[in-house]
Design a protein around this motif. Structure first.
Motif, PDB file in Angstrom:
ATOM      1  N   VAL A  57       0.880  -1.172   0.000  1.00  0.00           N
ATOM      2  CA  VAL A  57       0.000   0.000   0.000  1.00  0.00           C
ATOM      3  C   VAL A  57       0.910   1.211   0.000  1.00  0.00           C
ATOM      4  O   VAL A  57       1.563   1.528   0.995  1.00  0.00           O
ATOM      5  N   ASN A  58       1.012   1.879  -1.134  1.00  0.00           N
ATOM      6  CA  ASN A  58       1.940   2.997  -1.278  1.00  0.00           C
ATOM      7  C   ASN A  58       1.639   3.742  -2.577  1.00  0.00           C
ATOM      8  O   ASN A  58       0.817   3.283  -3.377  1.00  0.00           O
ATOM      9  N   ALA A  59       2.316   4.864  -2.762  1.00  0.00           N
ATOM     10  CA  ALA A  59       2.022   5.718  -3.924  1.00  0.00           C
ATOM     11  C   ALA A  59       2.350   5.009  -5.241  1.00  0.00           C
ATOM     12  O   ALA A  59       1.610   5.126  -6.223  1.00  0.00           O
ATOM     13  N   ALA A  60       3.463   4.272  -5.278  1.00  0.00           N
ATOM     14  CA  ALA A  60       3.829   3.570  -6.515  1.00  0.00           C
ATOM     15  C   ALA A  60       2.771   2.527  -6.857  1.00  0.00           C
ATOM     16  O   ALA A  60       2.375   2.382  -8.021  1.00  0.00           O
ATOM     17  N   ALA A  61       2.301   1.814  -5.837  1.00  0.00           N
ATOM     18  CA  ALA A  61       1.271   0.789  -6.067  1.00  0.00           C
ATOM     19  C   ALA A  61       0.004   1.423  -6.633  1.00  0.00           C
ATOM     20  O   ALA A  61      -0.593   0.910  -7.588  1.00  0.00           O
ATOM     21  N   ALA A  62      -0.403   2.564  -6.050  1.00  0.00           N
ATOM     22  CA  ALA A  62      -1.610   3.243  -6.542  1.00  0.00           C
ATOM     23  C   ALA A  62      -1.411   3.685  -7.986  1.00  0.00           C
ATOM     24  O   ALA A  62      -2.323   3.576  -8.811  1.00  0.00           O
ATOM     25  N   ALA A 121      -5.346  -3.910   9.179  1.00  0.00           N
ATOM     26  CA  ALA A 121      -6.097  -2.839   8.511  1.00  0.00           C
ATOM     27  C   ALA A 121      -5.524  -2.572   7.117  1.00  0.00           C
ATOM     28  O   ALA A 121      -6.197  -2.023   6.242  1.00  0.00           O
ATOM     29  N   LEU A 122      -4.267  -2.973   6.897  1.00  0.00           N
ATOM     30  CA  LEU A 122      -3.648  -2.778   5.578  1.00  0.00           C
ATOM     31  C   LEU A 122      -4.396  -3.534   4.478  1.00  0.00           C
ATOM     32  O   LEU A 122      -4.408  -3.113   3.330  1.00  0.00           O
ATOM     33  N   TRP A 123      -5.001  -4.660   4.853  1.00  0.00           N
ATOM     34  CA  TRP A 123      -5.768  -5.411   3.845  1.00  0.00           C
ATOM     35  C   TRP A 123      -6.863  -4.538   3.242  1.00  0.00           C
ATOM     36  O   TRP A 123      -7.076  -4.537   2.030  1.00  0.00           O
ATOM     37  N   ASP A 124      -7.576  -3.809   4.114  1.00  0.00           N
ATOM     38  CA  ASP A 124      -8.692  -2.993   3.608  1.00  0.00           C
ATOM     39  C   ASP A 124      -8.186  -1.830   2.774  1.00  0.00           C
ATOM     40  O   ASP A 124      -8.800  -1.463   1.776  1.00  0.00           O
ATOM     41  N   ARG A 125      -7.065  -1.258   3.182  1.00  0.00           N
ATOM     42  CA  ARG A 125      -6.481  -0.170   2.379  1.00  0.00           C
ATOM     43  C   ARG A 125      -6.037  -0.708   1.018  1.00  0.00           C
ATOM     44  O   ARG A 125      -6.198  -0.056  -0.010  1.00  0.00           O
TER      45      ARG A 125
END
Ligand SMILES: [Fe+2]
Ligand SMILES: [Fe+2]
Length: 447
Positions: free
Chosen positions: A139-144, A184-188
């Motif tokens: 979960v990070n900017a590159a992934a998005a 909670a990272l799963w939901d993000r």
């Protein structure tokens, strides 16, 4: 063989008067469906699973689906809770769909605004299609940015080779205990992938980071709570499966079962997974309508990156099988970088395949490391000497004459498959793109 952990699961029939999940009355509208994602069933021509979540339990979760705006069909929903989160995960498995058809769906529950989407089933006969291949997203900017790139490139589906959200940062080593966990990272992550995964299936496999400490004997319970994947895998392992799309057979293996590097789940399936793999490949090669076979699992069989190098466990277990059935492409992640090999047979490169090459993939298997989907990349630098981890976790240096192209940039691989032309040649064109879409590598496999 250990049995899989049982998670808290409750089946809810859509339209039933009361859900067995505790009803929490306030703010129903705020409990809007989120993290909507799709997965093919074992037969992508006729089966699709739609999954989504709500921040807590809800009343009458339901899915409506149909070929037009009228929707029309109401489908059973299975709802699952998961360790250490209030989020509830809902799954609807659709069957008896028409091939090559666009469907509309709507997910909702009592008192909420719905979430809507569309999907397309696989064709009945081979036609040109595109799939994306990658792993190690986080979960990070590159992934998005990569999710946006995937949307832009419009693959028919994504083949995702593990290390999804890193909710357990210990990566299966168990080091650090609860301190390393943030579920909670799963939901993000699911919200992050929704722009792509709500309309083009994400076919996921497990990486070492899906072995979550305390989440079932194998650590896969959290992963299994959140996905509804094909149920045609190795007996005792719902994380493995296979499917056919057009003229390509896809096999998703559990790489954790064969790893010498991270041995937490090593050999829980053992020969059972190997036998299943042989049976699947035999059946695929017996089909006159299939040209290519693509196998995906997390750990690298051939990669010069010095962080994880290559894992000899997968070579010992599967290389002979891949060679025997002429597997065209193996997709791995784990090393956070990009690497493509020359075609390999018996551990040796059988031809030169620089950028832009055309490879006769019947001669050798191309091994792809596509681990640059978002987590911080590792510097490249194993060539021409890297190492392979052998039994016992020992790293043994080796020459790496099989390595063709490496890159330490973030990247996503896209593969364009075309059916046989009038000369009987089918093609799979790989284009690896950096975050901004720049081409890092190209190669064409032909058969
Ligand atoms: Fe990773
Ligand atoms: Fe990994």
């Amino acid at each position: 063989m250990p049995s899989l952990p049982s998670t808290t699961r409750r089946t809810v029939l859509a339209g039933a008067a009361a859900s067995p999940i505790l009803w929490v009355p306030p703010a129903a509208a705020a409990l809007r469906p989120q993290g909507v994602h799709l997965a093919f069933g074992a037969d992508p021509r006729h089966q699709m699973a739609v999954s989504w979540s709500t921040p807590s339990s809800v009343r009458r979760p339901r899915l409506e689906v149909g070929p037009d705006r009228g929707l029309g069909q109401l489908v059973d929903v299975e709802s699952r809770s998961s360790k250490d989160v209030r989020t509830v995960y809902h799954h609807a498995r659709l069957a008896h769909l028409e091939p090559d058809t666009t469907y509309r769906y709507r997910v909702s529950h009592a008192g909420s605004a719905p979430a809507e989407g569309t999907f397309r089933t696989a064709p009945a006969r081979p036609r040109a299609f595109r799939f994306a291949a990658f792993g190690d997203m986080g979960v990070n900017a590159a992934a998005a940015a990569h999710v946006a790139l995937i949307r832009e490139q419009q693959p028919d589906f994504s083949f995702v080779v593990g290390d999804l959200c890193y909710a357990d940062s210990s990566g299966g080593t168990g080091a650090g205990g609860d301190e390393t966990q943030d579920f909670a990272l799963w939901d993000r992550w699911l919200r992050q992938i929704q722009p792509s995964a709500r309309s083009a299936p994400w076919m996921t496999t497990v990486g070492n980071h899906e072995m979550e400490a305390g989440n079932g004997e194998l650590g896969y319970a959290g992963y299994l709570d959140r996905f509804a994947l094909p149920r045609n895998g190795v007996h005792g392992s719902p994380v493995t499966y296979s499917f056919v799309y057009g003229n390509v057979g896809f096999v998703a293996l559990d790489g954790n079962d064969a790893s010498y590097e991270i041995a937490r789940n090593a050999d829980y399936l053992g020969a059972a997974q190997d036998r299943w793999l042989v049976r699947r490949l035999e059946a695929m090669r017996a089909r006159p309508d299939l040209d290519f076979i693509v196998v995906g699992f997390h750990n690298c069989m051939y990669c010069t990156n010095l962080v994880h190098g290559s894992d000899g466990g997968h070579r010992d277990r599967w290389e002979g099988i891949f060679d025997r059935f002429g597997v065209d492409l193996v997709v791995n992640g784990h090393n956070h970088c990009y690497e493509r090999t020359h075609p390999v047979r018996g551990g040796e490169a059988v031809a030169e395949a620089p950028r832009g090459a055309v490879v006769d993939s019947a001669r050798g298997t191309t091994y792809l490391t596509a681990g640059g989907a978002g987590q911080a990349v590792y510097p490249v630098g194993g060539q021409p000497l890297s190492y392979v981890t052998i039994e016992g976790g020992v790293r043994v240096p080796e020459p790496t004459t099989w390595s063709s192209v490496t890159s330490a940039q973030h990247s996503i691989a896209f593969l364009d498959v075309t059916p046989r032309d009038r000369h009987g040649v089918a093609r799979m064109r790989l284009v690896a793109r950096a975050t901004d879409g720049t081409v890092l590598d190209r190669v064409t496999l032909r058969r």
